[in-house]
Design a protein around this motif. Sequence first.
Motif, mmCIF file in Angstrom:
data_model
loop_
_atom_site.group_PDB
_atom_site.id
_atom_site.type_symbol
_atom_site.label_atom_id
_atom_site.label_comp_id
_atom_site.label_asym_id
_atom_site.label_seq_id
_atom_site.Cartn_x
_atom_site.Cartn_y
_atom_site.Cartn_z
ATOM 1 N N PHE A 119 6.039 13.702 -12.902
ATOM 2 C CA PHE A 119 6.224 14.331 -14.212
ATOM 3 C C PHE A 119 4.921 14.398 -15.010
ATOM 4 N N GLY A 120 3.803 13.939 -14.400
ATOM 5 C CA GLY A 120 2.524 13.933 -15.094
ATOM 6 C C GLY A 120 2.367 12.758 -16.041
ATOM 7 N N GLU A 121 3.255 11.780 -15.943
ATOM 8 C CA GLU A 121 3.204 10.577 -16.769
ATOM 9 C C GLU A 121 2.509 9.465 -15.997
ATOM 10 N N PRO A 122 2.104 8.376 -16.669
ATOM 11 C CA PRO A 122 1.475 7.255 -15.949
ATOM 12 C C PRO A 122 2.383 6.753 -14.823
ATOM 13 N N LEU A 123 1.784 6.488 -13.691
ATOM 14 C CA LEU A 123 2.503 6.028 -12.509
ATOM 15 C C LEU A 123 3.029 4.614 -12.708
ATOM 16 N N ALA A 124 4.329 4.424 -12.530
ATOM 17 C CA ALA A 124 4.950 3.108 -12.653
ATOM 18 C C ALA A 124 4.808 2.337 -11.337
ATOM 19 N N THR A 125 4.996 1.042 -11.407
ATOM 20 C CA THR A 125 4.986 0.187 -10.226
ATOM 21 C C THR A 125 6.216 0.485 -9.371
ATOM 22 N N CYS A 126 6.024 0.510 -8.069
ATOM 23 C CA CYS A 126 7.131 0.723 -7.136
ATOM 24 C C CYS A 126 7.780 -0.611 -6.779
ATOM 25 N N SER A 127 7.003 -1.551 -6.243
ATOM 26 C CA SER A 127 7.549 -2.861 -5.868
ATOM 27 C C SER A 127 6.442 -3.881 -5.693
ATOM 28 N N ILE A 128 6.721 -5.078 -6.194
ATOM 29 C CA ILE A 128 5.814 -6.200 -5.933
ATOM 30 C C ILE A 128 6.492 -7.242 -5.045
ATOM 31 N N ALA A 129 7.795 -7.064 -4.787
ATOM 32 C CA ALA A 129 8.527 -7.971 -3.896
ATOM 33 C C ALA A 129 9.533 -7.144 -3.094
ATOM 34 N N PRO A 130 9.149 -6.649 -1.925
ATOM 35 C CA PRO A 130 7.876 -6.874 -1.246
ATOM 36 C C PRO A 130 6.738 -6.047 -1.858
ATOM 37 N N MET A 131 5.523 -6.552 -1.683
ATOM 38 C CA MET A 131 4.338 -5.860 -2.190
ATOM 39 C C MET A 131 4.124 -4.600 -1.361
ATOM 40 N N THR A 132 4.048 -3.475 -2.040
ATOM 41 C CA THR A 132 3.931 -2.194 -1.353
ATOM 42 C C THR A 132 2.687 -1.446 -1.789
ATOM 43 N N GLY A 133 2.539 -0.261 -1.281
ATOM 44 C CA GLY A 133 1.432 0.621 -1.612
ATOM 45 C C GLY A 133 0.335 0.555 -0.573
ATOM 46 N N PHE A 134 -0.332 1.668 -0.374
ATOM 47 C CA PHE A 134 -1.440 1.722 0.583
ATOM 48 C C PHE A 134 -2.484 0.663 0.268
ATOM 49 N N CYS A 138 2.315 3.319 -5.661
ATOM 50 C CA CYS A 138 2.149 4.364 -4.644
ATOM 51 C C CYS A 138 0.894 5.178 -4.928
ATOM 52 N N GLU A 139 -0.220 4.463 -5.089
ATOM 53 C CA GLU A 139 -1.536 5.071 -5.293
ATOM 54 C C GLU A 139 -1.982 5.719 -3.986
ATOM 55 N N THR A 140 -2.939 6.628 -4.069
ATOM 56 C CA THR A 140 -3.485 7.261 -2.880
ATOM 57 C C THR A 140 -4.962 7.536 -3.092
ATOM 58 N N GLY A 141 -5.623 7.842 -2.021
ATOM 59 C CA GLY A 141 -7.043 8.163 -2.056
ATOM 60 C C GLY A 141 -7.443 8.738 -0.714
ATOM 61 N N PRO A 142 -8.703 9.074 -0.540
ATOM 62 C CA PRO A 142 -9.154 9.714 0.698
ATOM 63 C C PRO A 142 -8.866 8.898 1.956
ATOM 64 N N GLU A 143 -8.876 7.576 1.835
ATOM 65 C CA GLU A 143 -8.636 6.738 3.010
ATOM 66 C C GLU A 143 -7.161 6.637 3.392
ATOM 67 N N ASP A 144 -6.280 7.114 2.531
ATOM 68 C CA ASP A 144 -4.832 7.097 2.779
ATOM 69 C C ASP A 144 -4.424 8.408 3.451
ATOM 70 N N VAL A 145 -4.707 8.513 4.739
ATOM 71 C CA VAL A 145 -4.422 9.763 5.456
ATOM 72 C C VAL A 145 -2.921 10.027 5.568
ATOM 73 N N GLY A 146 -2.093 8.991 5.498
ATOM 74 C CA GLY A 146 -0.647 9.168 5.557
ATOM 75 C C GLY A 146 -0.030 9.555 4.232
ATOM 76 N N ARG A 147 -0.793 9.486 3.170
ATOM 77 C CA ARG A 147 -0.341 9.789 1.822
ATOM 78 C C ARG A 147 0.949 9.047 1.481
ATOM 79 N N HIS A 148 0.830 7.733 1.288
ATOM 80 C CA HIS A 148 1.954 6.831 0.963
ATOM 81 C C HIS A 148 2.281 6.933 -0.526
ATOM 82 N N VAL A 149 2.941 8.014 -0.930
ATOM 83 C CA VAL A 149 3.080 8.337 -2.348
ATOM 84 C C VAL A 149 4.516 8.424 -2.851
ATOM 85 N N VAL A 150 5.508 8.273 -1.976
ATOM 86 C CA VAL A 150 6.910 8.365 -2.390
ATOM 87 C C VAL A 150 7.490 6.966 -2.514
ATOM 88 N N CYS A 151 7.898 6.602 -3.723
ATOM 89 C CA CYS A 151 8.520 5.299 -3.946
ATOM 90 C C CYS A 151 10.006 5.429 -3.640
#
Length: 140
Positions: A25-40, A46-59
Motif C-alpha cells: 500500500f506504499g506504507e512503512p513495511l511492518a514486521t512479519c515474524s520474529i518467532a520464528p525469525m524470518t526474512g532474507f 520481508c525486506e529485499t535487495g540485490p542479493e535476494d534473488v528469490g525475492r522473499h517479499v510475501v509475508c
Amino acid sequence: MKRQQGENAPSTDGPSASAESRNVFGEPLATCSIAPMTGFFRDGCCETGPEDVGRHVVCAQVTREFLDYSRARGNDLMTSRPEFGFPGLQPGDRWCLCAVRWREALEAGVAPPVSLAATHERALDIIDLQELKAHALDLT
C-alpha cells in the motif's frame, strides 16, 4: 535498530537502512515474524535487495496445504535445520515467502493467507494486488 513485532520503524539492517521499505500500500513495511525469525536478512521483515534473488517479499501465514505443496516442489519448510538456525515451520507460522513460489501456490489452489502490511511492495512486480487482497489476513 531492528523492528519489533507490530512496529513500523525502519530497519538499519539489510538494504533498506538508507530508505524506508514500503508495503503493497506504499506504507512503512511492518514486521512479519520474529518467532520464528524470518526474512532474507533474518530481521523479521520481508525486506529485499540485490542479493535476494528469490525475492522473499510475501509475508504469509503458512498452512499445512502450502507446506506440503512447498515440500513437493523441493523446498521443505517443515523440517528443522538447526545447522542453519531454522526451526522448521508449523501451520500458522508467518514466513517471508518468495513471490514466485506464492504465485505458483496460488495457481495450484494452495496459496496461504498473507499479511499485506508486512508484504513488501516488490511483491507487486510478480503478484497482482487484487490476488493478494483476496488472500489477506489484515484487509480492513
